[in-house]
Write an enzyme that holds these catalytic residues in place. Structure first.
Site: not given
Ligand code: DGL
Length: 263
Positions: A8-9, A71, A150, A182, A184
């Site tokens: 993931d990012s 992600c 976050e 997403c 989050h």
């Molecule tokens: N993990 C990213 C997503 O699910 C969210 C956080 C980011 O923008 O890197 O799109």
């Protein structure tokens, strides 16, 4: 036994890891969070594809047997391009959520929320309409939701106000199903539910992703059925920040399973 690789990012992909641990307790998991380059949600398609390939190469060095792109932004931009270029199976988070949403909707109106990149890619819309052309999709970017999560702002007036503003087009479109597109957003479920109402079904693809991973491992005869899985976490920067947030994403029940973050 070879592990499952997840990337993931940053920290958000742990919502998927949580589900993988739950459904596949015997599997070893190697997680990579690209904390040096997060967020992906505001980056260009080309950049997200490049980062995703680099992340996959890192995981392949750990000898993973399958890669899960946890992600949504990376799954939207990169997966269609890179999916067939590697020998291991690669599972993203889009298709499992799409299938569940199409199955759930009664009035054929589905809402999608995600990062700017995910919404701009139109991947959700395209996949939904490939499966069910009659569905009307309303897709909205909610960029402030990631920093809220976050920072631990999961409720309160400010979050509620922002959610009301972002989600208004979905209410106006009278969607009965919304994909939380997403990593989050599942943590904001109560606020989103409060704004959209009890009758709207919220789809969090993590469960279905784990189901799909299990199915692929089973069909390829590489499913682990014995022993307790080991979980390793790698980040490209700031391990303290990552471990500080990890608990929120993994949930308290898994606290004891958390391993120290390695760099
Ligand atoms: N993990 C990213 C997503 O699910 C969210 C956080 C980011 O923008 O890197 O799109």
């Amino acid at each position: 036994m070879r592990p499952i690789g997840v990337f993931d990012s940053g920290v958000g992909g742990l919502t998927v890891v949580k589900e993988l641990i739950h459904q596949l307790p015997h599997e070893d998991i190697v997680y990579f969070g690209d904390t040096a380059r997060v967020p992906y949600g505001i980056k260009s398609r080309e950049t997200v594809i490049r980062f995703s390939i680099e992340n996959i190469l890192f995981l392949l060095k750990q000898d993973v047997k399958l890669i899960c792109v946890a992600c949504n932004t990376a799954s939207s931009f990169a997966l269609p391009v890179i999916k067939n270029h590697f020998k291991v199976p690669i599972v993203g988070v889009i298709s499992p959520g799409v299938r569940e949403a199409v199955y759930a909707t009664q009035n054929k109106r589905i809402g999608v929320i995600g990062t700017k990149g995910t919404i701009k890619s139109r991947t959700y819309e395209i996949e939904i309409n490939q499966l069910e052309p009659e569905v009307k999709v309303t897709a909205v970017a909610c960029p402030l939701f990631v920093p809220f999560v976050e920072e631990g702002w999961l409720s309160g007036d400010v979050v509620l106000d922002v959610a009301r503003t972002y989600l208004k087009p979905l209410k106006d479109a009278r969607v009965d199903t919304v994909i939380l597109g997403c990593t989050h957003y599942p943590l904001l479920r109560p606020v989103i539910k409060q704004v959209l109402g009890e009758n709207v079904t919220l789809i969090d693809s993590a469960k279905q992703v784990a189901v799909e991973v299990k199915k692929i491992l089973g069909s390829e005869n590489i499913l682990n059925t014995k022993g307790k899985g080991k979980h390793s976490f790698y980040v490209s920067d700031n391990p303290e920040w990552f471990s500080g947030l990890a608990e929120r994403f993994l949930g308290n029940s898994l606290k004891k399973k958390k391993k120290a973050v390695s760099g």
